[in-house]
Design a protein around this motif. Sequence first.
Motif, PDB file in Angstrom:
ATOM      1  N   LEU A  64       0.824  -1.204   0.000  1.00 19.54           N
ATOM      2  CA  LEU A  64       0.000   0.000   0.000  1.00 19.54           C
ATOM      3  C   LEU A  64       0.863   1.261   0.000  1.00 19.54           C
ATOM      4  N   ALA A  65       1.878   1.287   0.831  1.00 16.31           N
ATOM      5  CA  ALA A  65       2.771   2.454   0.899  1.00 16.31           C
ATOM      6  C   ALA A  65       3.508   2.634  -0.433  1.00 16.31           C
ATOM      7  N   PHE A  66       3.982   1.533  -1.013  1.00 17.65           N
ATOM      8  CA  PHE A  66       4.677   1.599  -2.302  1.00 17.65           C
ATOM      9  C   PHE A  66       3.764   2.193  -3.370  1.00 17.65           C
ATOM     10  N   LEU A  67       2.564   1.652  -3.513  1.00 14.25           N
ATOM     11  CA  LEU A  67       1.639   2.125  -4.548  1.00 14.25           C
ATOM     12  C   LEU A  67       1.242   3.586  -4.332  1.00 14.25           C
ATOM     13  N   THR A  68       0.981   3.944  -3.083  1.00 14.62           N
ATOM     14  CA  THR A  68       0.582   5.321  -2.779  1.00 14.62           C
ATOM     15  C   THR A  68       1.709   6.299  -3.107  1.00 14.62           C
ATOM     16  N   SER A  69       2.905   5.993  -2.679  1.00  9.45           N
ATOM     17  CA  SER A  69       4.027   6.898  -2.931  1.00  9.45           C
ATOM     18  C   SER A  69       4.438   6.899  -4.399  1.00  9.45           C
ATOM     19  N   PRO A 111       9.672   8.470   4.647  1.00  2.63           N
ATOM     20  CA  PRO A 111       8.384   8.321   5.340  1.00  2.63           C
ATOM     21  C   PRO A 111       7.526   7.211   4.750  1.00  2.63           C
ATOM     22  N   THR A 112       7.760   6.865   3.486  1.00  6.46           N
ATOM     23  CA  THR A 112       7.043   5.726   2.904  1.00  6.46           C
ATOM     24  C   THR A 112       7.435   4.454   3.644  1.00  6.46           C
ATOM     25  N   SER A 113       8.722   4.282   3.872  1.00  5.55           N
ATOM     26  CA  SER A 113       9.221   3.129   4.612  1.00  5.55           C
ATOM     27  C   SER A 113       8.708   3.143   6.051  1.00  5.55           C
ATOM     28  N   LEU A 114       8.709   4.319   6.634  1.00  3.05           N
ATOM     29  CA  LEU A 114       8.242   4.478   8.016  1.00  3.05           C
ATOM     30  C   LEU A 114       6.774   4.073   8.152  1.00  3.05           C
ATOM     31  N   VAL A 115       5.935   4.582   7.269  1.00  3.89           N
ATOM     32  CA  VAL A 115       4.505   4.271   7.365  1.00  3.89           C
ATOM     33  C   VAL A 115       4.253   2.799   7.032  1.00  3.89           C
ATOM     34  N   ALA A 116       5.015   2.236   6.118  1.00  2.00           N
ATOM     35  CA  ALA A 116       4.845   0.819   5.801  1.00  2.00           C
ATOM     36  C   ALA A 116       5.169  -0.050   7.011  1.00  2.00           C
ATOM     37  N   GLU A 117       6.216   0.306   7.718  1.00  2.59           N
ATOM     38  CA  GLU A 117       6.647  -0.470   8.889  1.00  2.59           C
ATOM     39  C   GLU A 117       5.684  -0.330  10.067  1.00  2.59           C
ATOM     40  N   PRO A 122       1.059   0.374  17.035  1.00  2.00           N
ATOM     41  CA  PRO A 122       0.590   1.507  17.846  1.00  2.00           C
ATOM     42  C   PRO A 122       1.143   2.878  17.422  1.00  2.00           C
ATOM     43  N   ALA A 123       2.287   2.914  16.791  1.00  2.00           N
ATOM     44  CA  ALA A 123       2.882   4.194  16.386  1.00  2.00           C
ATOM     45  C   ALA A 123       2.395   4.658  15.015  1.00  2.00           C
ATOM     46  N   ALA A 124       1.323   4.067  14.506  1.00  2.00           N
ATOM     47  CA  ALA A 124       0.829   4.389  13.162  1.00  2.00           C
ATOM     48  C   ALA A 124       0.506   5.869  13.000  1.00  2.00           C
ATOM     49  N   ALA A 125      -0.073   6.477  14.012  1.00  2.00           N
ATOM     50  CA  ALA A 125      -0.447   7.893  13.894  1.00  2.00           C
ATOM     51  C   ALA A 125       0.778   8.777  13.665  1.00  2.00           C
ATOM     52  N   MET A 126       1.855   8.503  14.384  1.00  2.00           N
ATOM     53  CA  MET A 126       3.072   9.300  14.200  1.00  2.00           C
ATOM     54  C   MET A 126       3.682   9.048  12.826  1.00  2.00           C
TER      55      MET A 126
END
Length: 146
Positions: A64-69, A111-117, A122-126
């Motif tokens: 999802l992160a890959f496709l979005t970015s 940030p793509t890598s960060l959000v994917a991970e 629990p840290a999804a919001a950040m």
Amino acid sequence: MSSEKSETSLEKETGRIEAFSDGVFAVAITLLVFDLQVPQPPAGETFSATALGLALLRQWPFYLAFLTSFATILIMWISHHTIFKMVYRSNTPFLFANGFLLLAVTAVPFPTSLVAEYLNKPAAAMACAVYAGIFVVVNIAYNVVL
């Protein structure tokens, strides 16, 4: 006849800027794929077809992160291309503004890598805030270029 000559003599002087920018966009979009990893079974084991399928499904945040970015960088490149259809000459402030935009574009894979991970943790919001933040910077950079 002189008006024809003046219209055709408007030669673009931005070829090097466009080529460099296209290269930066290409590298940024290519870096996104490095987060897509082949699942590895536990040491000494092998995956069955079903287990491999499940392991691939568990990596959905990375896809999802890959496709979005990828789509977002593609849209940024198209916008950049559209801007340069109207630009025939540059100056030093414009070069720095374009450089600022390219800086922001090259930051997108992090940030793509960060959000994917962290998307399903629990840290999804950040992670999502950092992801959104880079696009605020991109937006500012586009406004500086324009």
